[in-house]
Design a protein around this motif. Structure first.
Motif, PDB file in Angstrom:
ATOM      1  N   VAL A  28       0.823  -1.215   0.000  1.00  0.00           N
ATOM      2  CA  VAL A  28       0.000   0.000   0.000  1.00  0.00           C
ATOM      3  C   VAL A  28       0.860   1.270   0.000  1.00  0.00           C
ATOM      4  O   VAL A  28       0.540   2.235  -0.695  1.00  0.00           O
ATOM      5  N   CYS A  29       1.950   1.267   0.752  1.00  0.00           N
ATOM      6  CA  CYS A  29       2.703   2.521   0.973  1.00  0.00           C
ATOM      7  C   CYS A  29       4.094   2.544   0.339  1.00  0.00           C
ATOM      8  O   CYS A  29       4.657   3.631   0.173  1.00  0.00           O
ATOM      9  N   HIS A  30       4.651   1.404  -0.004  1.00  0.00           N
ATOM     10  CA  HIS A  30       6.056   1.305  -0.452  1.00  0.00           C
ATOM     11  C   HIS A  30       6.895   2.519  -0.036  1.00  0.00           C
ATOM     12  O   HIS A  30       7.247   3.366  -0.857  1.00  0.00           O
ATOM     13  N   PRO A  31       7.279   2.541   1.238  1.00  0.00           N
ATOM     14  CA  PRO A  31       8.017   3.688   1.772  1.00  0.00           C
ATOM     15  C   PRO A  31       9.310   3.934   0.983  1.00  0.00           C
ATOM     16  O   PRO A  31       9.983   2.977   0.589  1.00  0.00           O
ATOM     17  N   PRO A  32       9.650   5.214   0.781  1.00  0.00           N
ATOM     18  CA  PRO A  32      10.793   5.540  -0.083  1.00  0.00           C
ATOM     19  C   PRO A  32      12.144   5.531   0.630  1.00  0.00           C
ATOM     20  O   PRO A  32      13.118   5.997   0.051  1.00  0.00           O
ATOM     21  N   TYR A  33      12.219   5.067   1.871  1.00  0.00           N
ATOM     22  CA  TYR A  33      13.534   4.943   2.512  1.00  0.00           C
ATOM     23  C   TYR A  33      13.761   3.481   2.885  1.00  0.00           C
ATOM     24  O   TYR A  33      12.839   2.662   2.845  1.00  0.00           O
TER      25      TYR A  33
END
Lengths: 536, 536
Positions: free
Chosen positions: B178-183
Motif C-alpha cells: 500500500v505505501c512502499h516507503p521511499p527509505y
C-alpha cells in the motif's frame, strides 16, 4: 484510533444487585449460584458500563478504604473523564437513536462463529480433551437471540476500560471467594496483563526520582519497567520467607531525604508467593508483620501474585508418600495462604492477578483489585491507553470459565495445576539431590511458583580470594552453557542492579517449561559445570 | 507478571530473507507470493524474534532514515534491553536445554482447538458466511505436526514486543504493497491498538509542558490522552482538506518560547483521511505541502489512519448513477490517496494502522510503521508495558487474513467495505438533503471515514446577538436529545479545549453505526430540533 466508545453504552444492561441483601459471610461457590439466581440474567450489551459493585457482597458492615490522594502522582490526579463519555447518560432516554459515537456496525465483523475445544472437568489432560473435550461456541448475536450472555457482536466491538461486564463478574466473584477483602469499597478491573498494570501503577503513584521498595532479589522486569520512568528500586533483605519486616521498618524509620536524595518511599512491590526469582513464599505471620509496617509508614502495597495458584503440595522426602490432595474445592481454598488483600482493612493493597500462569499468557488478560478510588484512576488511564483486553480473548476465557467450567470447575482446574507443578518441582529437586554437589549447592524446596533458587557456597570456590563473586557467577554461567544448559544468573535479579555487588552466589532454574526428562538432564549438566568450576 | 519471555526465543525459526534479492519495484500481491516461494516456509516458534527486514524488499538503492535522537524524550532514551533477553543468544547452541525463562508449558493451556467461521471471498455478507463460510481451525501443535505455520502452543504462550512473526509478516507486506516507503530502514511493529500506540508515542517524543500540533478540531481522545502527561494540543486552522500548511509554517516560523512558555513543537498529530470529527481528507498536494513544512521545521509526523480504507466512492448526485467500482485490486490500490509514509523520504513519519475499523475493534490489534530507530524504541517500551497483542487475537486474525483470504482476499474485503460505507454515507447525505434546512446547515460530503460534520450558520439564530455560540450549541444538542437523537457537539473536539471559545457552530454525526432506516429517522429528528431552535 478509537472514537470514545462509551457514548454507545447500553445502560439498560446494567442493574444494581445491591438490592439483593446477602449476609456478609465469606462467599462460596454455591453462594455465587444463589446470588446469581436472585440477581437474574446478566444483560450487558456493546460497551456496557459495569463495575464490581454489581457483582459482589454489599459489605455494609465493613469500613471504607482510606483515601490515597496524597500518594497519587501529578499525572494520575489530572485524569478527567471524557466529555463524550459523559454524554452516554443521554442514551438512557427511551427510543433515542445515537449518531454520537464511532462504533462500527457488527455486520462488518467477519467472524460469524468462534468455537473452542476445552477440557471437561475433571478430565484435564490434553488427550482427554482431544477425545472427549467440550466444544463451546460463540455466535454473533447470541445475546439478542437469547442463546447466550456474551456474543461476538459485543466482544468484537469496543468495550469499557474495566473490561466486559461478563468477565468482570467472574473475576469479582472469584476474588471474593478467594480473598473476601475486609473493607467495603473494593473493586476489580481487568488488565491486559500484570506488566502493563504495573507500569500504570508506577505512573499512578510515582514521580521521577522516587524509590520503590521490594525484595533484594526481585522480578527483573519490574525493575526494568520502572527505570525509564526515573524510578529506582530499593531492595530489602530477605530470608526463606521473603522480605524482612524489621529491616523494612528500620530503613523507613531512619529515612534521610538529604542522604537518599529522594522523599521517603510510599510504594512496596512484592511477590508474596513463589517469588521470582527466589521461590520464597511469605507465611501468614510475615505478611501480617509487613502489613503492619506498611500501616506504620503509610505504604501502599502492590501484591503481584502470578504464582498464587501455583502453591504446591508440601514437599516430602522423595521416598515418603506424598500428602493427600484437597478432596473438595473448599478444602483446597483452605490450603491457600491468606492474601494481603484478605487482611487489608485499610484498602492499601493493589492485588494483581493474572491468567498467564493458570490459563495462558497469550490471552493477555489479568485483573487488579483495589479500592474504588484506585480502580477509578486505573480505569481512567485504561481509557486513554490500553482501552481493555482483547474482546476475542475475553470471549474465549468467558466460554471456558463461565460456560465450560464455572467457578467450581475452575477451582478443580487449579487443583489439577497443583498436581502438575508439584510433580515438576519434585522432579527437579530429585535431580538436584542426585546430581548437584550438595556441600556446595543448597536450596529451599519452593512451596509455590516456577522457580528454584540455588545458593552456591562461593567461599569454597578455588578463586574465592582472587575473583569477584560476579566473575565466578559469569564463569559458571558460561560453563553451564558449554555443558548445554541455560540457567539464569542471580545478579540479573538484583533490585539495585545498577550498583550491585553480590555477596552471595545464586542461580535460578525454572521447572515450568522443559519436560521432566530434559529437566533432569539439564540439572545433571549443571552439576558437571559446577563441579568443574569448583575443582571437584 | 511475566518472566521476560524471549530467553526462550527459538532463533532457529528466523532466517534472513535479504539474500533473496528482488528489484525495488512497488510490491504487488503476486510479488508477495513469488517472494514467499523463494523464502521458503516460515518457521517461527514460541516467542521467536522477528523484524520486518525478514519480510520486506531490501531497498538497497534507497536512503536511510534520519536519526531522531534529538527529539526523543528522557524516558525513551533511557530504555535498555533486558539482561535476560540478551541471554537468548545462548539458546542458539545446539542441544541446549533452557531452565532460564519462565514460560509455562503448553500442555497446561486448556484450549486444544480454536475454530472460526469467516467469509469466503467474495461472498462477504453475514448470510453468505453463515451458509457457505469457511471454517478455519488452529490446533495446539500444528507447527510441529507440519499442518500449520502458527498454532495454539505458540499463540497462547508469551510473545515478543513486535508481535508474532506470522502477523508481522502480513502487516509488513501489506504496508509495502500500500505505501512502499521511499527509505530503506522502515519497519513495522504490532500494537495493541492506536490509542495505546499514541500514548507510547507521546511518551517517546514529549516532555511535560510540550505542545503537539494538530487540526483545530481533532480526535478528542488524542487530546485527552496527552493532557495528563502535561502535553497540550495546539490546533491549526483547517479547510475542507484539513490542516492548512501555510498556517502551520507561519506559526512555527514565529514561535516565541517566552510568549508560549514552551519550546518549539516538534510533533504533529494528524488524521489525514476521513478526519475525526470533520470528515476532511487531505489531498495529495496538501500532504506534500505539510510534509515540506515538517521538513523545514524538523517536525515528526504521527499519521493516524484508522479510516484510510474507509475511502469511499466519489459522491455523486443521488439521482446520477454511481461511478463504477474498482474492477481489480490493482485498480483499487490506485484509487487510494497516497499516504504520508509513501512520500516520507526522511523517515519522519510514524504511520498508525488499525484493524479496528476494517476487521474488529475487539481484536485490539493495530500496527505502526516508522524507521528502525523509532520501532526499536517502541518495542523496548512494549516489552515493559503492553508486551504484545493478545495471541488469541493474533491467531484468529492470522487464520482470516493469511489462511482464509490472503492479501488478495483482504483487498477484496476492503473493496466490499468501501461499497458498504459508500451506501451508508449516501443514505445520511440523502436524509440531510431531505430533512435539514439547507440555508442553515451545510456540509462537505465526506470522502472517507465515518463522520459527517455539519456547520450551522449561527448568525441566523434568533439569539445570535445575545448568546455565546457554545450556549446555542448546548441548546440545540439538548433539543435534539429531546427529539430522540444523539449527535456530538463540535466543541467537544476542539484541540485547545481548555481555552476554547468557538467561532462556528458544528455538530458531528456518524453514519457507521445505526441502521440506514434509523439514521434517516435520526436526521429527520435533528432537522426538527434545528428548525425549532432557529425559529423556522
Amino acid at each position: 484510533m478509537t472514537p470514545p466508545s462509551s457514548i454507545e453504552t447500553s445502560l439498560e444492561g446494567t442493574r444494581d444487585v445491591e438490592a439483593v441483601i446477602l449476609p456478609d459471610l465469606p462467599l462460596t461457590v454455591s453462594g455465587v449460584s444463589a446470588r446469581r439466581a436472585k440477581a437474574g440474567t446478566l444483560v450487558a450489551g456493546t460497551a456496557a458500563y459495569s463495575n464490581s459493585d454489581f457483582f459482589k457482597s454489599p459489605g455494609e458492615s465493613k469500613p471504607k478504604a482510606k483515601r490515597w490522594d496524597h500518594l497519587l502522582s501529578v499525572e494520575s490526579k489530572s485524569r478527567t473523564p471524557s466529555s463524550l463519555k459523559s454524554a452516554a447518560r443521554f442514551l438512557k432516554k427511551s427510543g433515542i437513536i445515537s449518531l454520537g459515537g464511532g462504533l462500527p456496525c457488527p455486520e462488518y465483523f467477519p467472524i460469524e462463529e468462534l468455537t473452542v475445544k476445552v477440557p471437561k472437568p475433571p478430565q484435564f489432560t490434553e488427550q482427554e480433551c482431544l477425545e472427549s473435550g467440550q466444544l463451546l461456541t460463540a455466535g454473533k448475536y447470541d445475546q439478542s437471540e437469547g442463546t447466550g450472555t456474551y456474543d461476538l457482536s459485543i466482544a468484537l466491538n469496543y468495550g469499557q476500560g474495566m473490561g466486559s461486564a461478563q468477565m468482570l463478574r467472574f473475576v469479582t466473584e472469584h476474588t471474593e471467594i478467594v480473598c473476601h477483602p475486609p473493607y467495603r469499597d473494593w473493586q476489580c478491573s481487568l488488565s491486559i496483563g500484570s506488566t502493563s498494570a504495573l507500569e500504570q501503577t508506577y505512573r499512578m503513584f510515582c514521580e521521577r526520582g522516587d524509590f520503590v521498595l521490594s525484595e533484594e532479589y526481585t522480578f527483573a522486569s519490574a525493575v526494568e519497567t520502572a527505570a525509564p520512568l526515573g524510578i529506582k528500586f530499593l531492595g530489602i533483605k530477605m530470608d526463606a520467607e521473603g522480605m524482612l519486616a524489621d529491616t523494612l521498618d528500620v530503613l523507613l524509620s531512619n529515612w534521610d531525604v538529604e542522604v537518599r536524595g529522594a522523599r521517603k518511599p510510599h510504594l512496596v512491590y512484592t511477590v508474596p508467593s513463589g517469588q521470582n526469582p527466589t521461590g520464597a513464599t511469605q507465611g501468614v505471620a510475615r505478611r501480617k508483620a509487613l502489613y503492619k509496617v506498611a500501616q506504620k509508614h503509610d505504604l501502599f502495597i502492590i501484591e503481584d501474585e502470578p504464582y498464587y495458584f501455583l502453591q504446591m503440595q508440601p514437599y516430602t522426602d522423595p521416598n515418603a508418600p506424598g500428602l493427600p490432595l484437597p478432596k473438595t474445592n473448599e478444602e483446597f481454598l483452605k490450603t491457600l495462604i491468606p492474601t494481603y488483600l484478605s487482611m487489608d482493612t485499610d484498602g492499601r493493597v493493589m492485588r494483581m492477578d493474572s491468567f498467564s500462569k493458570v490459563i495462558s499468557p497469550g490471552s493477555r488478560i489479568g485483573w487488579i483489585t483495589a479500592s474504588e478510588q484506585i480502580i477509578e484512576r486505573f480505569v481512567r488511564h485504561n481509557e486513554c491507553s490500553t482501552q481493555n483486553p482483547s474482546g476475542i480473548s475475553q470471549i474465549v476465557l468467558y466460554k471456558i470459565l463461565e460456560e465450560g467450567w464455572g467457578h467450581d470447575g475452575y477451582l478443580q482446574w487449579l487443583i489439577n495445576l497443583r498436581v502438575q507443578y508439584t510433580k515438576r518441582r519434585d522432579t527437579i529437586l530429585a535431580a538436584c539431590e542426585k546430581y548437584l554437589p550438595t556441600d556446595i549447592v543448597t536450596w529451599n524446596p519452593p512451596m509455590a511458583g516456577m522457580f528454584l533458587w540455588m545458593n552456591l557456597d562461593w567461599k569454597k570456590h578455588p578463586h574465592a580470594r582472587t575473583k569477584r563473586i560476579i566473575e565466578i557467577e559469569d564463569e559458571i554461567f558460561l560453563a553451564a552453557v558449554e555443558q548445554g544448559v541455560l540457567v539464569s544468573r542471580g545478579s540479573w535479579f538484583a533490585a539495585e542492579k545498577a550498583s550491585f555487588e553480590p555477596t552471595q552466589l545464586f542461580f535460578r532454574a525454572t521447572f515450568a517449561a522443559a519436560s521432566e526428562e530434559a529437566m533432569t538432564e539439564a540439572i545433571e549438566r549443571f552439576g558437571i559445570a559446577v563441579r568443574a568450576s569448583f575443582g571437584l
